[in-house]
Motif scaffolding. Sequence first.
Motif, PDB file in Angstrom:
ATOM      1  N   THR A 120      34.570  39.526  47.275  1.00 24.45           N
ATOM      2  CA  THR A 120      35.723  39.015  47.694  1.00 24.45           C
ATOM      3  C   THR A 120      36.950  39.459  47.228  1.00 24.45           C
ATOM      4  O   THR A 120      36.881  39.922  46.060  1.00 24.45           O
ATOM      5  N   GLU A 121      37.970  39.555  48.095  1.00 21.77           N
ATOM      6  CA  GLU A 121      39.367  39.753  47.609  1.00 21.77           C
ATOM      7  C   GLU A 121      39.855  39.088  46.122  1.00 21.77           C
ATOM      8  O   GLU A 121      40.300  39.585  45.348  1.00 21.77           O
ATOM      9  N   GLU A 122      39.401  37.736  46.347  1.00 20.04           N
ATOM     10  CA  GLU A 122      39.692  36.690  45.316  1.00 20.04           C
ATOM     11  C   GLU A 122      38.812  37.120  44.043  1.00 20.04           C
ATOM     12  O   GLU A 122      39.430  37.001  42.849  1.00 20.04           O
ATOM     13  N   TYR A 123      37.658  37.306  44.078  1.00 16.01           N
ATOM     14  CA  TYR A 123      36.813  37.777  43.047  1.00 16.01           C
ATOM     15  C   TYR A 123      37.522  39.177  42.370  1.00 16.01           C
ATOM     16  O   TYR A 123      37.343  39.280  41.041  1.00 16.01           O
ATOM     17  N   ALA A 124      37.373  40.056  43.490  1.00 18.05           N
ATOM     18  CA  ALA A 124      38.045  41.346  42.738  1.00 18.05           C
ATOM     19  C   ALA A 124      39.378  41.159  41.999  1.00 18.05           C
ATOM     20  O   ALA A 124      39.713  41.734  40.925  1.00 18.05           O
ATOM     21  N   ARG A 125      40.195  40.377  42.332  1.00 20.17           N
ATOM     22  CA  ARG A 125      41.427  40.113  41.926  1.00 20.17           C
ATOM     23  C   ARG A 125      41.234  39.426  40.277  1.00 20.17           C
ATOM     24  O   ARG A 125      41.794  39.797  39.299  1.00 20.17           O
ATOM     25  N   GLY A 126      40.192  38.802  40.470  1.00 17.38           N
ATOM     26  CA  GLY A 126      39.988  38.075  38.957  1.00 17.38           C
ATOM     27  C   GLY A 126      39.086  39.179  38.071  1.00 17.38           C
ATOM     28  O   GLY A 126      39.634  39.062  36.949  1.00 17.38           O
ATOM     29  N   VAL A 127      38.536  39.933  38.592  1.00 19.11           N
ATOM     30  CA  VAL A 127      38.087  41.136  37.940  1.00 19.11           C
ATOM     31  C   VAL A 127      38.914  41.849  37.146  1.00 19.11           C
ATOM     32  O   VAL A 127      39.197  42.369  36.001  1.00 19.11           O
ATOM     33  N   PHE A 128      40.120  42.325  38.014  1.00 18.30           N
ATOM     34  CA  PHE A 128      41.053  43.291  37.609  1.00 18.30           C
ATOM     35  C   PHE A 128      42.034  42.457  36.849  1.00 18.30           C
ATOM     36  O   PHE A 128      42.481  43.376  35.877  1.00 18.30           O
ATOM     37  N   SER A 129      41.966  41.168  36.908  1.00 21.35           N
ATOM     38  CA  SER A 129      43.173  40.477  36.139  1.00 21.35           C
ATOM     39  C   SER A 129      42.714  40.134  34.516  1.00 21.35           C
ATOM     40  O   SER A 129      43.371  40.053  33.811  1.00 21.35           O
ATOM     41  N   ALA A 130      41.360  40.268  34.533  1.00 24.78           N
ATOM     42  CA  ALA A 130      40.773  40.101  33.277  1.00 24.78           C
ATOM     43  C   ALA A 130      40.530  41.316  32.672  1.00 24.78           C
ATOM     44  O   ALA A 130      40.611  41.118  31.201  1.00 24.78           O
ATOM     45  N   ARG A 131      41.266  42.168  32.741  1.00 22.99           N
ATOM     46  CA  ARG A 131      41.329  43.721  32.017  1.00 22.99           C
ATOM     47  C   ARG A 131      42.365  43.590  31.026  1.00 22.99           C
ATOM     48  O   ARG A 131      43.410  42.879  31.232  1.00 22.99           O
ATOM     49  N   ARG A 132      41.864  44.000  29.845  1.00 20.29           N
ATOM     50  CA  ARG A 132      43.117  44.125  28.877  1.00 20.29           C
ATOM     51  C   ARG A 132      42.949  45.432  28.003  1.00 20.29           C
ATOM     52  O   ARG A 132      41.683  46.147  27.734  1.00 20.29           O
ATOM     53  N   PRO A 133      44.214  46.027  27.855  1.00 22.24           N
ATOM     54  CA  PRO A 133      45.441  45.531  28.167  1.00 22.24           C
ATOM     55  C   PRO A 133      45.457  45.282  29.777  1.00 22.24           C
ATOM     56  O   PRO A 133      44.789  46.146  30.315  1.00 22.24           O
ATOM     57  N   PRO A 134      46.247  44.303  30.217  1.00 19.21           N
ATOM     58  CA  PRO A 134      46.395  44.229  31.655  1.00 19.21           C
ATOM     59  C   PRO A 134      46.971  45.163  32.505  1.00 19.21           C
ATOM     60  O   PRO A 134      47.651  46.179  31.814  1.00 19.21           O
ATOM     61  N   PHE A 135      46.594  45.478  33.847  1.00 17.30           N
ATOM     62  CA  PHE A 135      47.123  46.208  34.352  1.00 17.30           C
ATOM     63  C   PHE A 135      48.720  45.864  34.996  1.00 17.30           C
ATOM     64  O   PHE A 135      48.732  44.756  34.900  1.00 17.30           O
ATOM     65  N   PRO A 136      49.506  46.665  35.227  1.00 20.58           N
ATOM     66  CA  PRO A 136      51.024  46.263  35.542  1.00 20.58           C
ATOM     67  C   PRO A 136      50.557  45.554  37.290  1.00 20.58           C
ATOM     68  O   PRO A 136      49.593  45.941  37.794  1.00 20.58           O
TER      69      PRO A 136
END
Length: 276
Positions: A120-136
Amino acid sequence: MSEWDAGPEDDEAGAVIRTVARQLRLWRESAGLSRPDFGAAIGYGEELIASVERGRRIPRPEYLDRADEVLGANGKIAALKEDVAEVRYPKKVRNLKKLEADATELCAYNNSVIHGLLQTEEYARGVFSARRPPFPAEELDRRLTARVARQNILEEAPLRVFSFVQCESTLRRSIGGRAVLCRQLEHLLEIAALRNVDLQVLPLDRDENSGLAGSFRLLRLQGGTTVGHVEVQHISRVITDPKEVQLLDMRYGIIRAQALSPRESTALIEKVLGET
């Protein structure tokens, strides 16, 4: 910045953006219009017109439609929409999307997160948001838009066959929070009901698990060729060597045999949803 900003160029995207920008400028100048006059005619500001013509901004479809109409291009400018639609996504996504578009069958095993085509879009956002160092923020939005766009292939290509095996751990990993995970599990049940999709779960209590080496996918292309794809950390690799592809193919067959059947998998997803 949005997904319609040109962003960091790769060779392919840069060439398309520069060509479109040059064509738009030449059409405007041939019509004898200044940037302010042209902007007023199509409903955009002079600054945006300049950004598009300098290749800093990718024109939206509606921009190209209005430019075609005002400049009397008879569809020649509007035809550029197809060219610019792809280059607003990162190169890695464009290449993968091309492979998926050419595939008659896609098989994928995942043991870390839910597969991208199923998110889902919300789950995908959670996946990308967990990235370290974070994406701009702008890069996160760009990747999210690209991922959601790729998912259309599930329903746009009913003659393609999709096979997904998810490790049970991915059903229980609360990425994005409990509410996001619940909606993701509900979405998996919706996907599992599609006639061209087989969705299986590899339970955690299996004594044997041939997927411990990590996630991967196989794409069987229209010409009869099969390629593999693996992605780990910041590395994305398409595998074409026949011996390596054969190994992945054999491994995927074993993983499917170790997993629950699609019907049993649906029951397990429903059980995990009830416990979440």
